[in-house]
Design an enzyme around this catalytic site. Sequence first.
Site, PDB file in Angstrom:
ATOM      1  N   ASN A   1      22.136  38.593 -25.230  1.00  0.00           N
ATOM      2  CA  ASN A   1      20.947  39.081 -26.783  1.00  0.00           C
ATOM      3  C   ASN A   1      20.467  40.616 -25.311  1.00  0.00           C
ATOM      4  OD1 ASN A   1      20.017  39.065 -28.694  1.00  0.00           O
ATOM      5  ND2 ASN A   1      19.835  36.955 -29.157  1.00  0.00           N
TER       6      ASN A   1
ATOM      7  N   HIS B   1      11.050  38.348  -1.814  1.00  0.00           N
ATOM      8  CA  HIS B   1       9.988  38.297  -0.442  1.00  0.00           C
ATOM      9  C   HIS B   1      10.136  37.281  -0.147  1.00  0.00           C
ATOM     10  CE1 HIS B   1      10.294  42.325  -0.995  1.00  0.00           C
ATOM     11  NE2 HIS B   1       9.994  42.233  -2.600  1.00  0.00           N
TER      12      HIS B   1
END
Length: 180
Positions: A81, A111
Amino acid sequence: MPSDRLMRIHSAEFQAMAERVLRVTELTSRLNVLPFEDEAGKAELFEQILGRPLPARVTIYPPFYTDHGLHLDLAERVFINQNCTFLDYAGIRLGERVMVGPKATFITVGHPVDPEERRGWLSGAPIDVAENVWIGAGATILPGVSIGRDAVVAAGAVVADDVPPASLVTGSKAAVHRRW
């Protein structure tokens, strides 16, 4: 980066990834302003973004965002969608008949938590979504997650752990796990 591993930010591999991100950002920017009925234009841009044509009967409603594109594997009859984001550098696979609600986000890179390593490295792990899964609106799927066949991820859920087949997962409450 497809697989669980680290990449040094100041490396040739990172530079190549960064160049691809800039190219795909330009391509998705063009895709997201096309008239909705321009099927040929959308197909051409998706082929450049993904490195191959969309599989049969895949439906993607723009706006659509990805940072890399080449590691996004979509099976037949996938439905995505509007306003979804796929950060796919470490690899995302959506099995047949997967439905993705609006504003869902799939993130395969991040990270390290350690502040000393955070700016120097990227970490990553692939996301695998089995057949006939429904990802609700605004859900976030994090690196390394596998979602089993027929599972449902509720709207707004943040998924950090594997989801068993034929199960419903909900929730988005953040909690402090450790301090440094």
